[in-house]
Design a protein around this motif. Structure first.
Motif, mmCIF file in Angstrom:
data_model
loop_
_atom_site.group_PDB
_atom_site.id
_atom_site.type_symbol
_atom_site.label_atom_id
_atom_site.label_comp_id
_atom_site.label_asym_id
_atom_site.label_seq_id
_atom_site.Cartn_x
_atom_site.Cartn_y
_atom_site.Cartn_z
ATOM 1 N N ALA A 200 10.261 15.521 -20.878
ATOM 2 C CA ALA A 200 11.590 15.143 -20.409
ATOM 3 C C ALA A 200 12.122 14.031 -21.305
ATOM 4 N N LEU A 201 13.187 14.313 -22.031
ATOM 5 C CA LEU A 201 13.784 13.330 -22.927
ATOM 6 C C LEU A 201 14.700 12.387 -22.154
ATOM 7 N N VAL A 202 15.644 12.946 -21.439
ATOM 8 C CA VAL A 202 16.502 12.245 -20.475
ATOM 9 C C VAL A 202 16.732 13.214 -19.334
ATOM 10 N N PRO A 203 17.240 12.759 -18.182
ATOM 11 C CA PRO A 203 17.431 13.672 -17.062
ATOM 12 C C PRO A 203 18.202 14.934 -17.444
ATOM 13 N N GLY A 204 17.598 16.077 -17.124
ATOM 14 C CA GLY A 204 18.222 17.367 -17.376
ATOM 15 C C GLY A 204 18.018 17.919 -18.766
ATOM 16 N N LEU A 205 17.364 17.164 -19.628
ATOM 17 C CA LEU A 205 17.218 17.589 -21.019
ATOM 18 C C LEU A 205 15.742 17.538 -21.417
ATOM 19 N N THR A 206 15.194 18.697 -21.760
ATOM 20 C CA THR A 206 13.800 18.815 -22.180
ATOM 21 C C THR A 206 13.739 18.955 -23.692
ATOM 22 N N ALA A 207 12.805 18.264 -24.307
ATOM 23 C CA ALA A 207 12.637 18.313 -25.754
ATOM 24 C C ALA A 207 11.236 18.781 -26.106
ATOM 25 N N THR A 208 11.149 19.468 -27.230
ATOM 26 C CA THR A 208 9.872 19.868 -27.797
ATOM 27 C C THR A 208 9.954 19.637 -29.297
ATOM 28 N N ILE A 209 9.033 18.876 -29.849
ATOM 29 C CA ILE A 209 9.037 18.666 -31.289
ATOM 30 C C ILE A 209 8.058 19.629 -31.951
ATOM 31 N N PHE A 210 8.341 19.974 -33.199
ATOM 32 C CA PHE A 210 7.512 20.926 -33.925
ATOM 33 C C PHE A 210 7.549 20.582 -35.404
ATOM 34 N N ALA A 211 6.475 20.887 -36.095
ATOM 35 C CA ALA A 211 6.375 20.554 -37.513
ATOM 36 C C ALA A 211 7.278 21.447 -38.345
ATOM 37 N N VAL A 212 7.931 20.841 -39.348
ATOM 38 C CA VAL A 212 8.666 21.591 -40.358
ATOM 39 C C VAL A 212 8.207 21.097 -41.725
ATOM 40 N N PRO A 213 8.332 21.913 -42.766
ATOM 41 C CA PRO A 213 7.892 21.473 -44.091
ATOM 42 C C PRO A 213 8.665 20.242 -44.553
ATOM 43 N N GLY A 214 7.948 19.230 -45.008
ATOM 44 C CA GLY A 214 8.573 17.998 -45.469
ATOM 45 C C GLY A 214 7.548 17.104 -46.131
ATOM 46 N N LYS A 215 7.890 15.832 -46.277
ATOM 47 C CA LYS A 215 6.982 14.904 -46.936
ATOM 48 C C LYS A 215 6.999 13.557 -46.225
ATOM 49 N N VAL A 216 6.116 12.690 -46.646
ATOM 50 C CA VAL A 216 6.077 11.336 -46.085
ATOM 51 C C VAL A 216 7.289 10.559 -46.579
ATOM 52 N N PRO A 217 7.651 9.459 -45.905
ATOM 53 C CA PRO A 217 8.767 8.640 -46.385
ATOM 54 C C PRO A 217 8.524 8.134 -47.803
ATOM 55 N N LEU A 218 9.624 7.833 -48.511
ATOM 56 C CA LEU A 218 9.542 7.380 -49.897
ATOM 57 C C LEU A 218 8.594 6.192 -50.053
ATOM 58 N N TYR A 219 8.639 5.251 -49.090
ATOM 59 C CA TYR A 219 7.823 4.041 -49.220
ATOM 60 C C TYR A 219 6.344 4.301 -48.959
ATOM 61 N N MET A 220 5.989 5.529 -48.562
ATOM 62 C CA MET A 220 4.579 5.872 -48.349
ATOM 63 C C MET A 220 4.045 6.822 -49.406
ATOM 64 N N TYR B 193 17.654 20.402 -33.590
ATOM 65 C CA TYR B 193 18.051 19.351 -34.519
ATOM 66 C C TYR B 193 16.967 19.257 -35.579
ATOM 67 N N ILE B 194 17.332 19.611 -36.829
ATOM 68 C CA ILE B 194 16.366 19.648 -37.933
ATOM 69 C C ILE B 194 17.029 18.996 -39.141
ATOM 70 N N PRO B 195 17.084 17.651 -39.198
ATOM 71 C CA PRO B 195 17.820 16.985 -40.267
ATOM 72 C C PRO B 195 17.086 16.907 -41.597
ATOM 73 N N GLY B 196 15.808 17.239 -41.606
ATOM 74 C CA GLY B 196 15.030 17.262 -42.837
ATOM 75 C C GLY B 196 14.125 18.472 -42.844
ATOM 76 N N CYS B 197 14.230 19.296 -43.901
ATOM 77 C CA CYS B 197 13.402 20.503 -43.953
ATOM 78 C C CYS B 197 13.331 20.969 -45.402
ATOM 79 N N ALA B 198 12.126 21.210 -45.888
ATOM 80 C CA ALA B 198 11.938 21.619 -47.275
ATOM 81 C C ALA B 198 11.993 23.134 -47.451
ATOM 82 N N ARG B 199 11.782 23.872 -46.355
ATOM 83 C CA ARG B 199 11.771 25.336 -46.468
ATOM 84 C C ARG B 199 11.868 25.944 -45.076
ATOM 85 N N VAL B 200 12.628 27.041 -44.960
ATOM 86 C CA VAL B 200 12.684 27.779 -43.702
ATOM 87 C C VAL B 200 11.571 28.820 -43.726
#
Length: 298
Positions: free
Chosen positions: A143-163, A191-198
């Motif tokens: 439960a993210l907020v009332p009435g809204l369920t979220a599920t996160i999932f891995a997408v192709p990407g990389k670590v942050p620049l500073y890492m 919502y997928i704001p960063g993705c290296a490949r579909v």
């Protein structure tokens, strides 16, 4: 209940105009000839009263000021109940330092992203007992907020620049870069704001979605190089391009997706210019070019 999404920031890191950039888009934005855009963030709600912020950009104070639904409802009371970050990039976590004024909310992130935040003592400004740090697992609804369920999932990407180390894996699958599935009633959005490949798995996941807010960083992979603004391709930065045979427009062809919205667009991307050939091509393919203040209701 209905799902509402408010784009707080449609640009990638640096925004439009970027402070030190004199590219065509930045010059036009400074002159007021194209709309300026702040850095990547999305606000979502299912009831209009309880909001979650997806990624806390460095521009978040002004984004909140520009968004009446997020204005305070009391002396020290905000409708923001939760913040979820999809990676550890500076443009997605720096805004957390603004959200430190004794406002209670839950900060959701994977173990990997929470570990990055915990390793930097500046984030201790998010006081224990005020900001609840909630670790979330991949592919596990919550439960993210009332009435809204979220599920996160891995997408192709990389670590942050500073890492980054000597060797950089740009299509890593794990906790460092995630997409977010959001459900409210029968509405399902992503919502997928960063993705290296579909990948095929990602295509299967988003099939039938009412809306997808997707990584629109660059129009073409070598855009930064062509503009004389950098030496990295989009792929090297962990982002797929919009165009070209292996780009996101082609990857989404044939998918049953209600609304396809590009977000996280770099200041060099020509689709940010209304009337450009590239923007017209993206819109002809059924895409919406996201912009600050745009609201979508499902």
């Amino acid at each position: 209940m209905s799902f509402r999404a408010l784009i707080l920031g449609a640009a990638a890191g640096g925004g439009l105009p970027q402070w030190n950039c004199g590219c065509q888009n930045c010059r036009l934005a400074r002159a007021g000839d194209v709309p300026a855009q702040s850095q990547s963030s999305l606000a979502v709600t299912a009831n209009g009263a309880d909001w979650a912020i997806l990624n806390a950009s460095p521009d978040i104070r002004q984004q909140f000021a520009n968004s009446p639904p997020l204005h305070p409802t009391g002396l020290r009371e905000s409708p923001v109940r939760a913040v979820l970050v999809t990676n550890g990039d500076i443009d997605h976590v720096a805004g957390l330092l603004t959200l430190r004024e004794t406002q209670r909310y839950t900060l959701f992130a994977t173990d990997g992203i929470h570990d990055v935040l915990a390793a930097n003592p500046i984030f201790d400004a998010l006081r224990e007992g005020v900001v609840a740090r909630q670790r979330i697992a991949l592919d596990t609804p919550f439960a993210l907020v009332p009435g809204l369920t979220a599920t996160i999932f891995a997408v192709p990407g990389k670590v942050p620049l500073y890492m980054e180390g000597e060797t950089v894996e740009t299509e890593m699958m794990g906790e460092q870069t995630v997409g977010v599935e959001l459900t409210a009633g029968t509405a399902r959005a992503y919502y997928i704001p960063g993705c290296a490949r579909v990948t095929d798995a990602l295509r299967d996941r988003i099939e039938g979605a009412a809306a997808v807010f997707f990584d629109g960083t660059l129009w073409r992979d070598d855009e930064m190089i062509r503009e004389g603004l950098g030496e990295k391709t989009g792929a090297r930065m962990g982002h797929m391009s919009m165009s070209e045979p292996d780009g996101s427009i082609a990857a989404f062809e044939g998918l049953d997706v209600g609304r396809k919205v590009f977000v996280h667009m770099n200041n060099t991307n020509p689709v940010l210019r209304p009337g450009s050939d590239e923007r017209e091509a993206a819109e002809a393919a059924g895409w919406i070019i996201g912009q600050d203040g745009m609201e979508i209701e499902l």
